[in-house]
Design a protein around this motif. Structure first.
Motif, short mmCIF file in Angstrom:
data_model
loop_
_atom_site.label_atom_id
_atom_site.label_comp_id
_atom_site.label_asym_id
_atom_site.label_seq_id
_atom_site.Cartn_x
_atom_site.Cartn_y
_atom_site.Cartn_z
N PHE A 242 45.67 37.00 41.25
CA PHE A 242 44.70 36.60 39.77
C PHE A 242 43.91 35.37 40.17
CE2 PHE A 242 45.07 33.82 36.28
CZ PHE A 242 44.32 34.47 35.55
N LEU A 243 44.12 34.18 40.76
CA LEU A 243 42.93 33.13 40.85
C LEU A 243 41.40 33.95 41.49
CD1 LEU A 243 44.77 29.79 41.21
CD2 LEU A 243 43.56 30.64 38.96
N ALA A 244 42.27 34.90 43.15
CA ALA A 244 41.22 35.29 43.42
C ALA A 244 40.01 36.45 42.14
CB ALA A 244 41.59 36.39 44.39
N GLY A 245 40.99 37.53 41.85
CA GLY A 245 39.95 37.92 40.59
C GLY A 245 39.19 37.48 39.64
N VAL A 246 39.54 36.26 39.29
CA VAL A 246 39.11 35.65 38.37
C VAL A 246 37.51 34.93 38.76
CG1 VAL A 246 39.49 33.36 37.18
CG2 VAL A 246 41.19 34.65 36.98
N ARG A 247 37.81 34.47 40.51
CA ARG A 247 36.42 34.33 41.46
C ARG A 247 35.21 35.39 41.32
NH1 ARG A 247 33.42 30.72 42.14
NH2 ARG A 247 31.65 31.63 41.14
N GLU A 248 36.30 36.23 41.20
CA GLU A 248 35.60 37.89 41.53
C GLU A 248 34.97 38.17 40.19
OE1 GLU A 248 38.03 40.67 42.97
OE2 GLU A 248 38.03 39.49 44.76
N LEU A 249 35.37 37.63 38.76
CA LEU A 249 35.09 38.12 37.69
C LEU A 249 33.82 37.28 37.33
CD1 LEU A 249 38.61 39.40 34.85
CD2 LEU A 249 36.45 40.90 36.32
N CYS A 250 33.62 35.45 37.74
CA CYS A 250 33.27 34.77 37.63
C CYS A 250 31.97 35.08 38.45
CB CYS A 250 33.72 33.62 38.00
SG CYS A 250 34.84 32.91 36.47
N THR A 251 32.13 35.72 39.34
CA THR A 251 30.26 36.03 40.27
C THR A 251 30.31 37.37 39.96
OG1 THR A 251 31.70 35.05 42.22
CG2 THR A 251 29.95 36.32 42.90
N LYS A 252 30.47 37.84 39.61
CA LYS A 252 30.51 39.63 39.21
C LYS A 252 29.96 39.11 37.49
CE LYS A 252 31.38 43.77 36.84
NZ LYS A 252 32.58 45.17 36.82
N TYR A 253 29.94 38.30 37.09
CA TYR A 253 29.04 38.19 35.56
C TYR A 253 28.04 36.89 35.15
CZ TYR A 253 32.02 42.46 34.07
OH TYR A 253 32.69 43.30 33.77
N GLY A 254 28.03 35.84 36.47
CA GLY A 254 27.46 34.72 36.31
C GLY A 254 27.61 33.75 35.65
N ILE A 255 29.72 33.84 35.63
CA ILE A 255 30.03 32.85 34.69
C ILE A 255 30.50 31.55 36.24
CG2 ILE A 255 31.83 32.55 33.68
CD1 ILE A 255 31.98 35.80 32.79
N LEU A 256 30.30 30.09 35.52
CA LEU A 256 30.97 29.19 36.78
C LEU A 256 32.48 29.26 36.94
CD1 LEU A 256 28.39 26.72 36.38
CD2 LEU A 256 28.50 28.77 37.80
N TYR A 257 33.18 29.24 37.11
CA TYR A 257 34.12 28.83 37.34
C TYR A 257 35.10 27.39 37.81
CZ TYR A 257 39.32 29.28 39.48
OH TYR A 257 40.70 29.23 39.56
N ILE A 258 35.98 26.77 36.53
CA ILE A 258 35.76 25.50 36.73
C ILE A 258 37.20 25.47 37.15
CG2 ILE A 258 36.36 23.23 35.45
CD1 ILE A 258 33.66 24.40 33.55
N ALA A 259 38.52 24.40 37.91
CA ALA A 259 39.18 24.31 38.13
C ALA A 259 39.72 23.18 37.67
CB ALA A 259 39.14 25.07 39.93
N ASP A 260 40.63 22.73 37.29
CA ASP A 260 41.26 21.74 36.15
C ASP A 260 42.22 21.56 37.02
OD1 ASP A 260 42.59 20.01 34.57
OD2 ASP A 260 42.10 20.46 33.13
N GLU A 261 41.83 20.62 37.62
CA GLU A 261 43.33 20.25 38.49
C GLU A 261 43.99 18.56 37.87
OE1 GLU A 261 44.15 20.98 42.11
OE2 GLU A 261 42.90 23.07 42.09
N VAL A 262 43.23 17.88 37.06
CA VAL A 262 43.81 16.75 36.76
C VAL A 262 45.29 16.34 37.33
CG1 VAL A 262 44.39 14.99 34.89
CG2 VAL A 262 41.62 17.08 34.80
N MET A 263 46.08 17.95 36.44
CA MET A 263 47.77 17.45 37.14
C MET A 263 47.89 17.79 38.08
SD MET A 263 50.77 18.24 34.23
CE MET A 263 50.17 17.16 33.15
N ALA A 264 47.57 18.91 39.27
CA ALA A 264 47.59 19.58 40.13
C ALA A 264 47.41 19.33 41.38
CB ALA A 264 47.67 21.11 39.37
N GLY A 265 46.47 18.29 41.16
CA GLY A 265 45.47 18.20 42.58
C GLY A 265 46.11 17.13 43.03
N PHE A 266 45.56 16.39 44.20
CA PHE A 266 46.13 15.33 44.87
C PHE A 266 47.39 15.70 45.07
CE2 PHE A 266 41.44 14.20 43.74
CZ PHE A 266 40.98 14.25 44.97
N GLY A 267 48.26 16.28 46.01
CA GLY A 267 49.05 16.23 46.86
C GLY A 267 50.45 16.66 45.35
#
Length: 460
Positions: A242-267
């Motif tokens: 899924f996330l790889a597919g989102v990355r591909e769609l963003c690249t295809k349409y010139g849309i930036l992909y923001i990953a919100d890692e506020v809770m899931a990040g840093f371990g």
């Protein structure tokens, strides 16, 4: 002569030192978030150590939600406390317009562990303003107004961040940012597309997302923002691809992909950033919480080389008085070093796979009230249902009062067993500090298991 200290002691109220005194002063003067003020009675906490905190009566509670999922290295970690003291002795604060050693070192360390060419950091005070500024960058960089975000998401409580949020906390803050567009993300257990496998859910979610991009006008969309693993709204781990597919769609349409890692990040998932579980390179990553276990407020945006170069000769239209605060950065530097020295990432992956996963799966088999379990690292959810066949939630969506009685009962049972649980709607979440001992982790899961046994009578 009366000293200044003595004069202040008679001028201001004394610092409360008992349970009753803290409650009284809190109720008289503190205005609490997300609450009807006269319907709450917050527990006064006297101290914390490791994976537990202690009230004024001496009762110790396992912190199974890491407060608001940020005390990743636990309460009162000696290395983090000392880092604050050491920095305070040298330079307690400095404005963001100056260069600072702690700030520069932390930015370099974050760039080292971030994926791909995300080599630059704009520091904020927390997660909401990190998301606000990431959206601001995306709109300026693309020249487009719209931002897409998922239902079942939380991105913060400031103006654009709460508009990005897809859960009921947004409702009372509307109207908000009218250029935010919400979409349905993957959620196999409650599939919008009647998918039966993770692969089917991924394909259907990506088809739906692309159609919505097209119908909204892909050329009007600046960015899509996604929690890499949805947090409070269910610990929804994205299905493979899924996330790889989102990355591909963003690249295809010139849309930036923001990953919100506020809770899931840093371990939290056993990686520096959750996107690393799927080898994804976003354009921007937002972080906060676990970067320094919340000892001093800190957040930020990790920025790609391309977006940084966009601002090489044009001013960025944003700033914060406390951006990159030295005390916050110093403790974050020490936190990241502690992660490496104590093998926190490896330990988190091990405990999640070897201890948490099998025990939650056993609870699913054992308890009629458990519909689904899912997660990564020390970031798990138990979804509770009335009916395993229809998957009717144990309590209604956004339940309150009498409708929420089963979850309120569960909370009391856990607290009586020495565990402070983390619940949301019909979900029980498992997110203790990453330094929790295996013994305490098992003990906390056993308390949850017993409490679920009491709730089984609600299942049909």
């Amino acid at each position: 002569m009366t000293t200044t200290a003595q004069a202040s002691d008679t001028y201001f109220p004394a610092r409360p030192s008992t349970d009753e005194a803290v409650r009284d002063l809190d109720h008289a003067h503190v205005f609490h978030s997300w609450s009807a003020q006269d319907e709450i009675n917050p527990l006064p906490v006297a101290s914390g150590s490791g994976a537990s905190f202690t009230d004024y009566e001496g009762r110790e509670l396992l912190d199974f939600g890491s407060q608001l999922v940020y005390v990743n290295l636990g309460h009162s970690h000696p290395r983090l406390v000392q880092a604050i003291k050491d920095q305070a002795d040298v330079l307690p604060t400095i404005a963001p317009g100056f260069a600072n050693d702690a700030r520069a070192q932390l930015a370099a360390m974050i760039a080292q562990v971030a994926p791909g060419n995300l080599n630059h950091v704009f520091f904020t005070n927390g997660g909401a303003d990190a998301n606000e500024n990431a959206v601001r960058m995306a709109r300026a960089f693309t020249g487009r107004p719209k931002v897409m975000s998922a239902y079942r998401s939380y991105h913060g409580a400031t103006s654009t961040a709460i508009s990005l949020t897809g859960d009921p906390r947004r409702w009372s803050n509307e109207p908000g940012d009218g250029s935010v567009v919400h979409f349905f993300g993957p959620y196999l257990y409650r599939s919008m597309w009647q998918a039966e496998t993770a692969e089917e859910e991924t394909a259907a979610a990506l088809r739906s997302l692309e159609q919505q991009m097209i119908l909204e006008g892909a050329g009007t969309i600046a960015a899509i923002i996604l929690e890499s693993v949805v947090g409070t709204n269910g610990i929804l781990v994205p299905p493979p691809g899924f996330l790889a597919g989102v990355r591909e769609l963003c690249t295809k349409y010139g849309i930036l992909y923001i990953a919100d890692e506020v809770m899931a990040g840093f371990g939290r998932t056993g990686q520096w950033f959750a996107v690393n579980n799927w080898d994804i390179e976003p354009d921007l990553i937002t972080f906060a919480k676990g970067v320094n276990s919340g000892y001093v407020p800190l957040g930020g945006v990790v920025i790609s080389d391309e977006i940084r170069e966009f601002y090489a000769h044009r001013s960025f239209g944003g700033g914060l008085t406390y951006s990159g605060h030295p005390l916050a950065c110093a403790v974050a530097v020490e936190s990241m070093k502690t992660f490496v020295d104590e093998g926190i990432l490896e330990r988190t992956r091990d405990l999640g796979e070897r201890v948490v996963k099998p025990r939650l799966e056993a609870m699913k088999e054992k308890h009629a009230v458990v519909g689904d379990v899912r997660g990564l690292g020390l970031f798990w959810a138990i979804e509770l249902v009335k009916d395993g066949e229809t998957r009717e939630p144990l309590v209604p969506f956004n339940a309150a009062g009498a409708d929420n009685a089963p979850m309120a009962e569960f909370t009391k049972l856990c607290q009586a067993g020495g565990v402070w649980p983390w619940t949301h709607f019909n979900g029980v979440h498992v997110g203790p500090p990453l330094v929790i001992s295996e013994e305490d982790l098992v003990r906390g899961l056993e308390v949850i298991d017993r409490a679920l046994g009491e709730l089984d009578r609600y299942a049909q």
